[in-house]
Design a protein around this motif. Structure first.
Motif, PDB file in Angstrom:
ATOM      1  N   LEU A  87       0.849  -1.185   0.000  1.00  0.00           N
ATOM      2  CA  LEU A  87       0.000   0.000   0.000  1.00  0.00           C
ATOM      3  C   LEU A  87       0.889   1.241   0.000  1.00  0.00           C
ATOM      4  O   LEU A  87       1.927   1.262   0.675  1.00  0.00           O
ATOM      5  CB  LEU A  87      -0.914   0.010   1.219  1.00  0.00           C
ATOM      6  N   PHE A  88       0.491   2.250  -0.748  1.00  0.00           N
ATOM      7  CA  PHE A  88       1.303   3.459  -0.875  1.00  0.00           C
ATOM      8  C   PHE A  88       1.593   4.075   0.492  1.00  0.00           C
ATOM      9  O   PHE A  88       2.726   4.466   0.777  1.00  0.00           O
ATOM     10  CB  PHE A  88       0.608   4.467  -1.797  1.00  0.00           C
ATOM     11  N   SER A  89       0.599   4.123   1.360  1.00  0.00           N
ATOM     12  CA  SER A  89       0.804   4.706   2.689  1.00  0.00           C
ATOM     13  C   SER A  89       1.841   3.913   3.489  1.00  0.00           C
ATOM     14  O   SER A  89       2.656   4.500   4.215  1.00  0.00           O
ATOM     15  CB  SER A  89      -0.519   4.781   3.454  1.00  0.00           C
ATOM     16  N   ASP A  90       1.856   2.595   3.340  1.00  0.00           N
ATOM     17  CA  ASP A  90       2.850   1.770   4.037  1.00  0.00           C
ATOM     18  C   ASP A  90       4.247   1.972   3.457  1.00  0.00           C
ATOM     19  O   ASP A  90       5.231   1.996   4.194  1.00  0.00           O
ATOM     20  CB  ASP A  90       2.456   0.293   3.962  1.00  0.00           C
ATOM     21  N   LEU A  91       4.325   2.112   2.134  1.00  0.00           N
ATOM     22  CA  LEU A  91       5.617   2.365   1.506  1.00  0.00           C
ATOM     23  C   LEU A  91       6.195   3.715   1.938  1.00  0.00           C
ATOM     24  O   LEU A  91       7.403   3.839   2.153  1.00  0.00           O
ATOM     25  CB  LEU A  91       5.495   2.305  -0.016  1.00  0.00           C
ATOM     26  N   LYS A  92       5.344   4.728   2.083  1.00  0.00           N
ATOM     27  CA  LYS A  92       5.814   6.035   2.555  1.00  0.00           C
ATOM     28  C   LYS A  92       6.311   5.940   3.997  1.00  0.00           C
ATOM     29  O   LYS A  92       7.323   6.554   4.355  1.00  0.00           O
ATOM     30  CB  LYS A  92       4.702   7.090   2.439  1.00  0.00           C
ATOM     31  N   GLN A  93       5.622   5.156   4.841  1.00  0.00           N
ATOM     32  CA  GLN A  93       6.086   4.946   6.215  1.00  0.00           C
ATOM     33  C   GLN A  93       7.451   4.256   6.208  1.00  0.00           C
ATOM     34  O   GLN A  93       8.341   4.610   6.985  1.00  0.00           O
ATOM     35  CB  GLN A  93       5.105   4.078   6.998  1.00  0.00           C
ATOM     36  N   TYR A  94       7.597   3.268   5.324  1.00  0.00           N
ATOM     37  CA  TYR A  94       8.869   2.561   5.187  1.00  0.00           C
ATOM     38  C   TYR A  94       9.979   3.547   4.812  1.00  0.00           C
ATOM     39  O   TYR A  94      11.049   3.541   5.419  1.00  0.00           O
ATOM     40  CB  TYR A  94       8.730   1.460   4.131  1.00  0.00           C
ATOM     41  N   GLU A  95       9.715   4.388   3.817  1.00  0.00           N
ATOM     42  CA  GLU A  95      10.703   5.373   3.388  1.00  0.00           C
ATOM     43  C   GLU A  95      11.114   6.277   4.552  1.00  0.00           C
ATOM     44  O   GLU A  95      12.301   6.531   4.771  1.00  0.00           O
ATOM     45  CB  GLU A  95      10.156   6.214   2.240  1.00  0.00           C
ATOM     46  N   ASP A  96      10.144   6.753   5.316  1.00  0.00           N
ATOM     47  CA  ASP A  96      10.432   7.629   6.456  1.00  0.00           C
ATOM     48  C   ASP A  96      11.298   6.924   7.499  1.00  0.00           C
ATOM     49  O   ASP A  96      12.255   7.506   8.026  1.00  0.00           O
ATOM     50  CB  ASP A  96       9.141   8.122   7.108  1.00  0.00           C
ATOM     51  N   LYS A  97      10.954   5.669   7.815  1.00  0.00           N
ATOM     52  CA  LYS A  97      11.709   4.920   8.833  1.00  0.00           C
ATOM     53  C   LYS A  97      13.130   4.602   8.361  1.00  0.00           C
ATOM     54  O   LYS A  97      14.076   4.665   9.150  1.00  0.00           O
ATOM     55  CB  LYS A  97      10.980   3.619   9.197  1.00  0.00           C
ATOM     56  N   VAL A  98      13.280   4.269   7.080  1.00  0.00           N
ATOM     57  CA  VAL A  98      14.620   3.983   6.557  1.00  0.00           C
ATOM     58  C   VAL A  98      15.469   5.246   6.589  1.00  0.00           C
ATOM     59  O   VAL A  98      16.632   5.215   7.014  1.00  0.00           O
ATOM     60  CB  VAL A  98      14.542   3.391   5.128  1.00  0.00           C
ATOM     61  N   LEU A  99      14.900   6.354   6.150  1.00  0.00           N
ATOM     62  CA  LEU A  99      15.644   7.619   6.176  1.00  0.00           C
ATOM     63  C   LEU A  99      16.045   7.974   7.609  1.00  0.00           C
ATOM     64  O   LEU A  99      17.177   8.392   7.865  1.00  0.00           O
ATOM     65  CB  LEU A  99      14.817   8.739   5.551  1.00  0.00           C
ATOM     66  N   GLU A 100      15.139   7.770   8.539  1.00  0.00           N
ATOM     67  CA  GLU A 100      15.431   8.035   9.952  1.00  0.00           C
ATOM     68  C   GLU A 100      16.611   7.175  10.429  1.00  0.00           C
ATOM     69  O   GLU A 100      17.521   7.670  11.098  1.00  0.00           O
ATOM     70  CB  GLU A 100      14.177   7.720  10.770  1.00  0.00           C
ATOM     71  N   GLN A 101      16.610   5.897  10.055  1.00  0.00           N
ATOM     72  CA  GLN A 101      17.703   5.036  10.470  1.00  0.00           C
ATOM     73  C   GLN A 101      19.016   5.421   9.796  1.00  0.00           C
ATOM     74  O   GLN A 101      20.064   5.435  10.420  1.00  0.00           O
ATOM     75  CB  GLN A 101      17.402   3.568  10.181  1.00  0.00           C
TER      76      GLN A 101
END
Length: 129
Positions: free
Chosen positions: A81-95
């Motif tokens: 889901l697009f919303s889940d992929l955006k959350q993934y992107e945010d968490k990866v960038l944070e890490q």
């Protein structure tokens, strides 16, 4: 190089109507789904720790795909889901920001390049055996 593969694909999860109802996803709605293609060149000292981070995050967000993690960085293709992929992107960038040795403006030092693609509407989102 290590490949991370979540154990369950979102498309398999919505293959029957009961499961689709439970997770609130209509498998005929291609508009909600995307494919994310990304890469990021960054020095990763603990590859196995980073692999486990992606494995857990993909499982939590019901994402499926392939992620290559090496000491030189990341390269991945995920679907969900697009919303889940955006959350993934945010968490990866944070890490990745946490791993960055730069104290001055670390956002400029991390180049996480993510492209999102729509699913083709002529392809079913339901697999038939």
């Amino acid at each position: 190089m290590v490949t991370c593969l979540p154990s369950e694909t979102p498309l398999e999860r919505v293959a029957d109507e009961d499961t689709a109802d439970q997770i609130g996803v209509d498998p005929t709605q291609h508009n909600s789904w995307r494919v994310a293609l990304y890469y990021c060149y960054i020095d990763l000292s603990n590859v196995s720790e980073h692999v486990e981070f992606h494995r857990q995050l993909c499982k939590k967000l019901s994402l499926n795909g392939r992620i290559r993690v090496s000491s030189e960085g990341l390269n991945g293709v995920l679907t969900g889901l697009f919303s889940d992929l955006k959350q993934y992107e945010d968490k990866v960038l944070e890490q990745l920001l946490e791993l960055s040795p730069h104290d001055d403006s670390p956002m400029d030092m991390i180049d996480l390049d993510v492209k999102y693609c729509f699913l083709r509407e002529d392809l079913p989102s339901k697999s038939w055996s």
